[in-house]
Design an enzyme around this catalytic site. Structure first.
Site, PDB file in Angstrom:
ATOM      1  N   ARG A 199       5.737   2.604  -0.427  1.00 51.61           N
ATOM      2  CA  ARG A 199       6.451   3.685  -1.099  1.00 51.61           C
ATOM      3  C   ARG A 199       7.480   4.220   0.009  1.00 51.61           C
ATOM      4  NH1 ARG A 199       5.381   1.536  -5.243  1.00 51.61           N
ATOM      5  NH2 ARG A 199       4.079   2.478  -7.102  1.00 51.61           N
ATOM      6  N   HIS A 252      13.874  -1.649  -5.461  1.00 48.71           N
ATOM      7  CA  HIS A 252      12.321  -1.664  -6.155  1.00 48.71           C
ATOM      8  C   HIS A 252      12.197  -2.998  -6.946  1.00 48.71           C
ATOM      9  CE1 HIS A 252       8.715   1.368  -6.984  1.00 48.71           C
ATOM     10  NE2 HIS A 252       8.396  -0.223  -7.061  1.00 48.71           N
TER      11      HIS A 252
HETATM   12  P1  NDP Z   1      -4.718  -1.581  -2.686  1.00 46.73           P
HETATM   13  O1  NDP Z   1      -5.177  -0.093  -3.020  1.00 46.73           O
HETATM   14  O2  NDP Z   1      -5.087  -2.729  -2.868  1.00 46.73           O
HETATM   15  O3  NDP Z   1      -4.412  -1.436  -0.989  1.00 46.73           O
HETATM   16  C1  NDP Z   1      -4.114  -0.192  -0.187  1.00 46.73           C
HETATM   17  C2  NDP Z   1      -4.386  -0.550   1.329  1.00 46.73           C
HETATM   18  O4  NDP Z   1      -3.955   0.459   2.005  1.00 46.73           O
HETATM   19  C3  NDP Z   1      -5.951  -0.594   1.708  1.00 46.73           C
HETATM   20  O5  NDP Z   1      -6.125  -1.791   2.524  1.00 46.73           O
HETATM   21  C4  NDP Z   1      -6.225   0.540   2.018  1.00 46.73           C
HETATM   22  O6  NDP Z   1      -7.382   0.376   2.773  1.00 46.73           O
HETATM   23  C5  NDP Z   1      -5.060   1.037   2.848  1.00 46.73           C
HETATM   24  N1  NDP Z   1      -4.965   2.214   2.961  1.00 46.73           N
HETATM   25  C6  NDP Z   1      -5.042   3.461   2.040  1.00 46.73           C
HETATM   26  N2  NDP Z   1      -4.755   4.589   2.678  1.00 46.73           N
HETATM   27  C7  NDP Z   1      -4.789   4.332   3.879  1.00 46.73           C
HETATM   28  C8  NDP Z   1      -5.179   5.274   5.256  1.00 46.73           C
HETATM   29  N3  NDP Z   1      -4.918   6.550   4.901  1.00 46.73           N
HETATM   30  N4  NDP Z   1      -5.031   4.659   6.130  1.00 46.73           N
HETATM   31  C9  NDP Z   1      -5.166   3.535   6.351  1.00 46.73           C
HETATM   32  N5  NDP Z   1      -4.961   2.519   5.406  1.00 46.73           N
HETATM   33  C10 NDP Z   1      -5.047   3.099   4.181  1.00 46.73           C
HETATM   34  O7  NDP Z   1      -3.197  -1.496  -2.952  1.00 46.73           O
HETATM   35  P2  NDP Z   1      -2.221  -2.816  -3.392  1.00 46.73           P
HETATM   36  O8  NDP Z   1      -2.364  -3.821  -2.123  1.00 46.73           O
HETATM   37  O9  NDP Z   1      -2.347  -3.418  -4.555  1.00 46.73           O
HETATM   38  O10 NDP Z   1      -0.678  -2.235  -3.242  1.00 46.73           O
HETATM   39  C11 NDP Z   1      -0.304  -1.091  -2.078  1.00 46.73           C
HETATM   40  C12 NDP Z   1       0.824  -0.615  -2.570  1.00 46.73           C
HETATM   41  O11 NDP Z   1       2.091  -1.352  -2.964  1.00 46.73           O
HETATM   42  C13 NDP Z   1       0.837   0.234  -4.013  1.00 46.73           C
HETATM   43  O12 NDP Z   1       0.034   1.479  -3.838  1.00 46.73           O
HETATM   44  C14 NDP Z   1       2.259   0.483  -4.331  1.00 46.73           C
HETATM   45  O13 NDP Z   1       2.733   1.753  -3.563  1.00 46.73           O
HETATM   46  C15 NDP Z   1       3.010  -0.767  -3.703  1.00 46.73           C
HETATM   47  N6  NDP Z   1       3.558  -1.832  -4.478  1.00 46.73           N
HETATM   48  C16 NDP Z   1       4.914  -1.856  -4.450  1.00 46.73           C
HETATM   49  C17 NDP Z   1       5.489  -2.743  -5.139  1.00 46.73           C
HETATM   50  C18 NDP Z   1       7.214  -2.777  -5.308  1.00 46.73           C
HETATM   51  O14 NDP Z   1       7.431  -3.852  -6.016  1.00 46.73           O
HETATM   52  N7  NDP Z   1       7.653  -2.572  -4.135  1.00 46.73           N
HETATM   53  C19 NDP Z   1       4.784  -3.307  -6.227  1.00 46.73           C
HETATM   54  C20 NDP Z   1       3.389  -3.275  -6.211  1.00 46.73           C
HETATM   55  C21 NDP Z   1       2.695  -2.184  -5.450  1.00 46.73           C
HETATM   56  P3  NDP Z   1      -8.927   0.368   2.519  1.00 46.73           P
HETATM   57  O15 NDP Z   1      -8.720  -1.468   2.331  1.00 46.73           O
HETATM   58  O16 NDP Z   1      -9.741   0.671   3.547  1.00 46.73           O
HETATM   59  O17 NDP Z   1      -8.896   0.990   1.149  1.00 46.73           O
END
Ligand code: NDP
Length: 311
Positions: A226, A274
């Site tokens: 993001r 995007h």
């Molecule tokens: P998930 O929720 O499965 O994974 C998010 C990861 O980020 C997890 O490992 C989580 O840790 C980690 N995380 C969250 N907050 C923190 C923090 N404060 N400190 C450290 N690590 C953190 O999400 P997805 O993998 O499914 O998707 C990730 C993002 O990708 C989406 O939120 C979206 O914004 C983006 N996206 C972009 C797209 C595009 O076309 N550009 C398409 C789809 C998604 P933990 O495992 O411990 O919870």
């Protein structure tokens, strides 16, 4: 017979009006009533695309058992205080495959130095062989559905993959870290950094002047996560100073990226609109159908959003 409200725009309806019923049938939900006009008090489930369907007040949906978001990122929805129903986000194989392909492609571009061959107006014979992947460290911030899938693919290509997440993980082929010290350790060795975290209050501006300074000189940043994960001005300063060699950005604070924004013209920035990965109707329909069937059978919903963490 569950009543399912499709709360997304016309384009999305064209994509899902046939695939969703097929997916419902495939999981044995043969009596679903999928429509765009169920009355709130009769709606059991909502298939939701924020900003497309015009639905923002969930208060009248008193018997709705779940809101199933078509997107993986839910930062625009978790702040909706009327949405108190269980909320799921999209985790699907099509989304993961698309992200793996996009991230791997962007990483190989920089790892192999492809630009030097593609943009070579002086026809220079530049016989510099790229290093092997085993000698390149790629760091992934966010080891969830998408980050872990990308990490596995990169590890299979022999990259030295490190990663960071909120909770400590153990993933084959990835050196996993968590916590403040873990972040510093990951950044210190990140030749190529991939951002795959959700946007939350804890992750906004995570990549800032201080964290950029922790990365090695000449590092590359790839952001399909993001836009607000990065402090734009700090990134531009790091690119201008040469500390960061290039940034490939798919997501932005304002989308579409406004004409005249410094990223468009910056020689060290690649802008993609995007498109890193999108929800694919066929696989996404299967996830939604499976989740509604689980709910109907009294099983816990998959991919529930945790309101306390914001993702
Ligand atoms: P998930 O929720 O499965 O994974 C998010 C990861 O980020 C997890 O490992 C989580 O840790 C980690 N995380 C969250 N907050 C923190 C923090 N404060 N400190 C450290 N690590 C953190 O999400 P997805 O993998 O499914 O998707 C990730 C993002 O990708 C989406 O939120 C979206 O914004 C983006 N996206 C972009 C797209 C595009 O076309 N550009 C398409 C789809 C998604 P933990 O495992 O411990 O919870």
């Amino acid at each position: 017979m569950p009543n399912i409200l499709f709360a997304a725009g016309d384009k999305r309806w064209q994509q899902y009006k046939d695939t969703l019923p097929l997916a419902f049938d495939a999981v044995g939900l043969t009596d679903c009533d999928l429509r765009r006009d169920h009355a709130p008090q009769d709606t059991d489930y909502i298939v939701y695309a924020p900003s497309e369907g015009g639905l923002s007040d969930f208060t009248p949906y008193t018997k709705t058992k779940a809101v199933l978001c078509l997107w993986a990122g839910v930062e625009d929805i978790v702040t909706n205080t009327t949405l108190t129903q269980p909320l799921t986000r999209m985790v699907d194989t099509g989304l993961s495959e698309g992200m793996v392909e996009w991230v791997t492609g962007q990483i190989l571009r920089h790892h192999l130095g492809l630009d030097a061959q593609i943009i070579n107006p002086d026809h220079k014979w530049q016989a510099i062989a790229p290093p092997l992947a085993r000698n390149r460290t790629v760091a992934i911030l966010g080891l969830g559905a998408l980050g872990a899938a990308c990490g596995a693919a990169l590890a299979a290509l022999n990259f030295n993959v490190t990663g960071w997440s909120r909770s400590q993980k153990s993933l084959p082929g990835i050196t996993c870290h968590s916590g403040e010290d873990g972040l510093q350790e990951v950044l210190n060795t990140a030749e190529i950094l991939v951002l795959l975290m959700p946007l939350t209050t804890a992750t906004e501006n995570l990549i800032n002047a201080r964290t950029l300074a922790e990365m090695p000189k000449g590092a590359v940043i790839i952001n399909p996560g993001r836009g607000p994960l990065i402090d734009d001005n700090a990134l531009i300063a790091a690119l201008d100073s040469g500390h960061i060699a290039h940034a490939t950005l798919d997501v932005f604070r304002q989308e579409p990226l406004p004409q005249g924004h410094p990223f468009w013209a910056h020689p060290k920035v690649t802008v993609t609109p995007h498109i890193a990965s999108e929800t694919r109707p066929e696989t996404a329909s299967q996830v939604i159908a499976k989740n509604i069937r689980r709910s109907e059978q009294g099983e816990p919903l998959m991919h529930l959003v945790d309101r306390s963490t914001g993702y």
